[in-house]
Motif scaffolding. Structure first.
Motif, PDB file in Angstrom:
ATOM      1  N   ALA A  43      63.354 -57.398  73.704  1.00  0.00           N
ATOM      2  CA  ALA A  43      62.642 -56.193  74.141  1.00  0.00           C
ATOM      3  C   ALA A  43      63.598 -55.276  74.894  1.00  0.00           C
ATOM      4  O   ALA A  43      64.180 -55.668  75.907  1.00  0.00           O
ATOM      5  CB  ALA A  43      61.458 -56.565  75.041  1.00  0.00           C
ATOM      6  N   CYS A  44      63.766 -54.062  74.367  1.00  0.00           N
ATOM      7  CA  CYS A  44      64.593 -53.077  75.066  1.00  0.00           C
ATOM      8  C   CYS A  44      63.832 -52.598  76.298  1.00  0.00           C
ATOM      9  O   CYS A  44      62.640 -52.309  76.238  1.00  0.00           O
ATOM     10  CB  CYS A  44      64.907 -51.906  74.145  1.00  0.00           C
ATOM     11  N   THR A  45      64.565 -52.488  77.413  1.00  0.00           N
ATOM     12  CA  THR A  45      63.928 -52.095  78.667  1.00  0.00           C
ATOM     13  C   THR A  45      63.771 -50.573  78.782  1.00  0.00           C
ATOM     14  O   THR A  45      63.154 -50.077  79.714  1.00  0.00           O
ATOM     15  CB  THR A  45      64.765 -52.586  79.869  1.00  0.00           C
ATOM     16  N   HIS A  46      64.334 -49.840  77.827  1.00  0.00           N
ATOM     17  CA  HIS A  46      64.288 -48.371  77.934  1.00  0.00           C
ATOM     18  C   HIS A  46      63.431 -47.726  76.848  1.00  0.00           C
ATOM     19  O   HIS A  46      62.472 -47.021  77.146  1.00  0.00           O
ATOM     20  CB  HIS A  46      65.709 -47.813  77.895  1.00  0.00           C
ATOM     21  N   CYS A  47      63.783 -47.961  75.570  1.00  0.00           N
ATOM     22  CA  CYS A  47      63.068 -47.249  74.490  1.00  0.00           C
ATOM     23  C   CYS A  47      61.926 -48.080  73.917  1.00  0.00           C
ATOM     24  O   CYS A  47      61.178 -47.607  73.061  1.00  0.00           O
ATOM     25  CB  CYS A  47      64.030 -46.824  73.384  1.00  0.00           C
ATOM     26  N   GLY A  48      61.812 -49.322  74.374  1.00  0.00           N
ATOM     27  CA  GLY A  48      60.678 -50.126  73.943  1.00  0.00           C
ATOM     28  C   GLY A  48      60.860 -50.809  72.599  1.00  0.00           C
ATOM     29  O   GLY A  48      59.924 -51.407  72.078  1.00  0.00           O
ATOM     30  N   ARG A  49      62.053 -50.722  72.045  1.00  0.00           N
ATOM     31  CA  ARG A  49      62.283 -51.399  70.766  1.00  0.00           C
ATOM     32  C   ARG A  49      62.096 -52.905  70.956  1.00  0.00           C
ATOM     33  O   ARG A  49      62.694 -53.503  71.841  1.00  0.00           O
ATOM     34  CB  ARG A  49      63.705 -51.097  70.300  1.00  0.00           C
ATOM     35  N   ARG A  50      61.260 -53.511  70.100  1.00  0.00           N
ATOM     36  CA  ARG A  50      60.950 -54.930  70.226  1.00  0.00           C
ATOM     37  C   ARG A  50      61.044 -55.604  68.882  1.00  0.00           C
ATOM     38  O   ARG A  50      60.645 -55.036  67.866  1.00  0.00           O
ATOM     39  CB  ARG A  50      59.519 -55.122  70.737  1.00  0.00           C
ATOM     40  N   PHE A  90      72.229 -55.694  74.295  1.00  0.00           N
ATOM     41  CA  PHE A  90      71.945 -54.255  74.379  1.00  0.00           C
ATOM     42  C   PHE A  90      71.223 -53.760  73.145  1.00  0.00           C
ATOM     43  O   PHE A  90      71.296 -54.352  72.072  1.00  0.00           O
ATOM     44  CB  PHE A  90      73.232 -53.460  74.619  1.00  0.00           C
ATOM     45  N   CYS A  91      70.525 -52.641  73.332  1.00  0.00           N
ATOM     46  CA  CYS A  91      69.714 -52.052  72.273  1.00  0.00           C
ATOM     47  C   CYS A  91      70.588 -51.156  71.382  1.00  0.00           C
ATOM     48  O   CYS A  91      71.238 -50.244  71.885  1.00  0.00           O
ATOM     49  CB  CYS A  91      68.598 -51.226  72.913  1.00  0.00           C
ATOM     50  N   PRO A  92      70.599 -51.414  70.064  1.00  0.00           N
ATOM     51  CA  PRO A  92      71.416 -50.573  69.181  1.00  0.00           C
ATOM     52  C   PRO A  92      70.859 -49.156  69.061  1.00  0.00           C
ATOM     53  O   PRO A  92      71.553 -48.241  68.638  1.00  0.00           O
ATOM     54  CB  PRO A  92      71.340 -51.295  67.828  1.00  0.00           C
ATOM     55  N   ASN A  93      69.621 -48.975  69.471  1.00  0.00           N
ATOM     56  CA  ASN A  93      68.978 -47.670  69.378  1.00  0.00           C
ATOM     57  C   ASN A  93      69.358 -46.774  70.552  1.00  0.00           C
ATOM     58  O   ASN A  93      69.708 -45.616  70.352  1.00  0.00           O
ATOM     59  CB  ASN A  93      67.462 -47.868  69.339  1.00  0.00           C
ATOM     60  N   CYS A  94      69.316 -47.306  71.770  1.00  0.00           N
ATOM     61  CA  CYS A  94      69.481 -46.445  72.950  1.00  0.00           C
ATOM     62  C   CYS A  94      70.582 -46.897  73.907  1.00  0.00           C
ATOM     63  O   CYS A  94      70.905 -46.174  74.840  1.00  0.00           O
ATOM     64  CB  CYS A  94      68.154 -46.336  73.700  1.00  0.00           C
ATOM     65  N   GLY A  95      71.141 -48.106  73.712  1.00  0.00           N
ATOM     66  CA  GLY A  95      72.238 -48.552  74.562  1.00  0.00           C
ATOM     67  C   GLY A  95      71.828 -49.185  75.880  1.00  0.00           C
ATOM     68  O   GLY A  95      72.686 -49.533  76.699  1.00  0.00           O
TER      69      GLY A  95
END
Ligand SMILES: [Zn+2]
Ligand SMILES: [Zn+2]
Length: 300
Positions: A226-233, A187-192
């Protein structure tokens, strides 16, 4: 894209509410009165905030306070508190991410290049903390990146303001470890939201359009989160990303290799073989670590 368009107008409205020095001063006052003093601190009264902000005209002050109330500020029976979105605004402002642009000159750092064993230096520019080798071409081969770049980490301006570059260097690499661990956990630490993990293309395979990033690194053993929501890569070393789990935790603990640059430099120096949905790293003494596309690591 109606969803995006309606989110955009809603976001623009939220940002427009913040377009006032008086309102930002209200948030600052509430932060000092109800957050800085402790997580369960009390309310701040209307008159306290008004005195802090220094607006004499009650009508004008109430107008601004009302604009913030419900979204950024919570009204209670006895006063006001800073709501979570208001806290987020304060935190973001204090990183300087939107407003500050400090630079720090390249400074020699105690550590070695994982490619050539040469000396390394760190500098900060345009929101990135860059680790650079002074003696080789480095890891990243891209026209926008300085020669010899070994790592380039997005890091907030506040992290190098009043903090020496050597400390910032250590902290930025420790911070990346936390980010990578979370993404390795899916999971993305930025957006979950969910994170997709991509292994590099097997030897001889074309990385394709989606292989951007892989084409610009001079090492075959890196993976992409690659985050599927906020695009964090991020492009990361898989054995560093799972450094707190199982086989890798044992190895690092036994060999006294702490998180941060030493650990990164250790795994980055190991030869790698890229297979079909797996990577095999060769550590010294004949130890091999086999990583699959779910980041399970087996020691052989
Ligand atoms: Zn080097
Ligand atoms: Zn995200």
């Amino acid at each position: 894209m109606e969803g995006l368009a309606s989110a955009r107008s809603r976001d623009a409205l939220a940002f427009s509410v913040l377009d006032s020095e008086v309102r930002l001063a209200i948030l600052d006052s509430l932060y000092e009165r109800t957050v800085a003093s402790g997580p369960l601190a009390g309310n701040a009264t209307y008159s306290t905030i008004k005195a802090d902000v220094g607006v004499e005209d009650s009508g004008r002050f109430s107008y601004h306070l009302d604009k913030l109330t419900d979204r950024f500020v919570t009204k209670t029976e006895t006063g006001y508190r800073l709501a979570e979105p208001g806290r987020e605004v304060i935190r973001l402002r204090r990183t300087g991410a939107f407003t500050d642009d400090p630079s720090v000159e390249a400074t020699r750092i105690d550590g070695k290049c994982y490619r050539c064993g040469g000396g390394i230096q760190a500098f900060y520019r345009r929101g990135y903390l860059v680790t650079q080798c002074r003696e080789c071409i480095g890891l990243i081969d891209h026209e926008l990146v300085a020669n010899g770049t070994l790592a380039s980490l997005s890091y907030p301006p506040s992290g190098v303001s009043g903090i020496d570059i050597e400390t910032a260097f250590e902290r930025s690499h420790l911070r990346s470890a936390h980010t990578f661990r979370s993404m390795a956990d899916g999971f993305c630490p930025n957006c979950g939201h969910d994170v997709a993990i991509t292994l590099p293309p097997a030897d001889g395979e074309n990385p394709g359009d989606d292989g951007y990033g892989f084409r610009h690194v001079n090492y075959d053993g890196l993976i992409r989160f690659a985050c599927t929501h906020c695009g964090r890569r991020h492009i990361a070393h898989p054995l560093y990303a799972v450094g707190d789990r199982g086989a890798m935790a044992d190895f690092f603990t036994t060999n006294g290799i702490d998180p941060g640059w030493d650990r990164i430099a250790t795994v980055m120096s190991w030869p790698v073989t890229v297979g079909d949905a797996e990577l095999v790293f060769e550590a010294p003494d004949g130890v091999r670590f086999r990583v699959d596309d779910e980041l399970e690591v087996r020691r052989e």
